[in-house]
Scaffold this motif. Structure first.
Motif, short mmCIF file in Angstrom:
data_model
loop_
_atom_site.label_atom_id
_atom_site.label_comp_id
_atom_site.label_asym_id
_atom_site.label_seq_id
_atom_site.Cartn_x
_atom_site.Cartn_y
_atom_site.Cartn_z
N LEU A 147 0.82 -1.21 0.00
CA LEU A 147 0.00 0.00 0.00
C LEU A 147 0.86 1.26 0.00
O LEU A 147 0.53 2.26 -0.66
CB LEU A 147 -0.92 0.00 1.22
N GLU A 148 1.97 1.23 0.73
CA GLU A 148 2.87 2.39 0.76
C GLU A 148 3.47 2.65 -0.61
O GLU A 148 3.58 3.80 -1.06
CB GLU A 148 3.97 2.14 1.80
N GLU A 149 3.87 1.57 -1.30
CA GLU A 149 4.42 1.74 -2.65
C GLU A 149 3.37 2.31 -3.60
O GLU A 149 3.66 3.18 -4.43
CB GLU A 149 4.92 0.38 -3.16
N ARG A 150 2.14 1.82 -3.47
CA ARG A 150 1.08 2.35 -4.32
C ARG A 150 0.84 3.83 -4.04
O ARG A 150 0.60 4.62 -4.95
CB ARG A 150 -0.22 1.57 -4.07
N ARG A 151 0.90 4.19 -2.77
CA ARG A 151 0.70 5.60 -2.41
C ARG A 151 1.77 6.48 -3.03
O ARG A 151 1.49 7.56 -3.58
CB ARG A 151 0.72 5.75 -0.88
N LYS A 152 3.03 6.02 -2.98
CA LYS A 152 4.12 6.79 -3.57
C LYS A 152 3.93 6.93 -5.08
O LYS A 152 4.15 8.00 -5.65
CB LYS A 152 5.45 6.13 -3.26
N ASN A 153 3.53 5.82 -5.72
CA ASN A 153 3.30 5.87 -7.17
C ASN A 153 2.19 6.86 -7.52
O ASN A 153 2.29 7.63 -8.49
CB ASN A 153 2.94 4.49 -7.70
N LEU A 154 1.14 6.84 -6.71
CA LEU A 154 0.04 7.78 -6.96
C LEU A 154 0.48 9.22 -6.77
O LEU A 154 0.08 10.11 -7.53
CB LEU A 154 -1.13 7.46 -6.01
N GLU A 155 1.32 9.47 -5.76
CA GLU A 155 1.82 10.83 -5.55
C GLU A 155 2.66 11.29 -6.74
O GLU A 155 2.55 12.44 -7.19
CB GLU A 155 2.65 10.88 -4.27
N ASN A 158 0.35 12.05 -9.52
CA ASN A 158 -0.34 13.31 -9.26
C ASN A 158 0.54 14.51 -9.58
O ASN A 158 0.08 15.51 -10.13
CB ASN A 158 -0.80 13.37 -7.80
#
Length: 325
Positions: A147-155, A158
């Motif tokens: 989930l943390e990796e996905r969050r970074k990718n989304l940032e 963005n």
């Protein structure tokens, strides 16, 4: 208590009646013995009358007592019935309370059984091997990392999107500026490219060009002042009619339609040979239309069509007349 008093009173009356009977019997005995006199007989009669009177009173009192006794007895029976009814109601309520209590007790017992089952299950869970708990923790940690990796990718995505949006906004601003410039150029019926006609000096051409460029930038007041200065310096040149037309145009774009009509009229009257006559007539018609004077507007549109049938303004005038029907 009233009943006991009544019985005592009755006993006293009976005793008194016994004594009276004794007094009656004694005189009779005396009379029978032959010793009685007439006076004694009279006394005896009075005593008998008195006894009858007392007996009558006694009977009345006895009857009153009996009535009172039965009345109180009836009241006691009614009160007893009322008490029995109340006892019955209380018994029913007691039964209801007992039933409700039993129901609640059963409900509490059921909840206790459920809690007991839950406690047993929790105890079983606590007895599980620590390896299984560790495996669950590892699984959770892995999911958290994903989930943390996905969050970074989304940032990162963005940020890239924000940069693209900023670029698009910059392009949009540039396009809006171009659109405004184009609209300003289209606001005039004819687009004029300043040039130096034959016989026009370099200084005069530069002055006219500067005034026209000021108009294109949207500075209506500045453009008007420059065109007026041009006309003062060069009142009768090939560009003078154009300058007068653009003065009228500054008022039209400012929506001062009355002054625009007057300035256009100056261009038509003073410079009849200028190429801006069709445009001046057409813009006069539009100004009258804005003021609500459709009659003069129609006349001017027809005048453009009649005098300059092959001009662009003639085509536009025809369309305007069709919409005004």
């Amino acid at each position: 208590m009233d009943l006991s008093r009544g019985l005592t009173f009755k006993e006293e009356k009976l005793k008194k009646f016994g004594r009276i009977k004794m007094w009656i019997i004694l005189p009779i005995g005396v009379f029978l013995l032959g010793c009685a006199t007439i006076r004694d007989v009279r006394i005896l009669d009075r005593e008998i009358d008195k006894l009858h009177s007392e007996l009558s009173v006694f009977r009345n009192e006895n009857k009153s007592f009996e009535n009172k006794f039965y009345s109180e007895l009836s009241a006691l029976r009614k009160e007893n019935n009322s008490l029995e009814n109340k006892i019955s109601v209380l018994s029913d309520e007691n039964q209801k309370l007992k039933t409700e209590f039993l129901f609640r007790l059963e409900s509490v017992q059921s909840e206790v059984r459920i809690l007991s089952t839950g406690i047993e299950e929790y105890k079983d869970y606590l007895k599980r091997p620590s390896k299984e708990i560790g495996r669950v923790k590892e699984d959770v940690e892995v999911r958290l990392r994903i989930l943390e990796e996905r969050r970074k990718n989304l940032e990162e995505k963005n940020k890239a999107q924000e940069e693209k949006i900023r670029e698009m906004e910059d392009r949009l601003k540039g396009a809006e500026g171009k659109i405004k410039q184009t609209e300003l150029e289209r606001s005039s019926p004819t687009k004029e490219v300043p040039s130096e006609p034959k016989g026009v000096s370099a200084g005069m051409g530069d002055l006219y060009k500067d005034a026209y460029e000021t108009l294109q930038k949207g500075d209506l007041e500045g453009a008007r002042r420059k065109f007026e200065a041009f006309l003062k310096q060069y009142p009768n040149t090939e560009l003078s009619g154009n300058a007068q037309f653009w003065i009228g145009e500054t008022y039209y774009q400012k929506k001062d339609f009355e002054k625009a009509i007057l300035e256009y009229e100056k261009a038509i009257a003073k410079y009849p040979e200028t190429g801006k006559i069709p445009a001046a007539l057409f813009k006069q018609a539009l100004a009258f239309l804005e003021l609500g004077d459709k009659t003069n507007a129609r006349n001017l549109f027809r005048r453009v069509i009649e005098r300059f049938p092959h001009s662009d303004q003639a085509e536009m005038a025809k369309k305007k007349l069709e919409t005004m029907k």
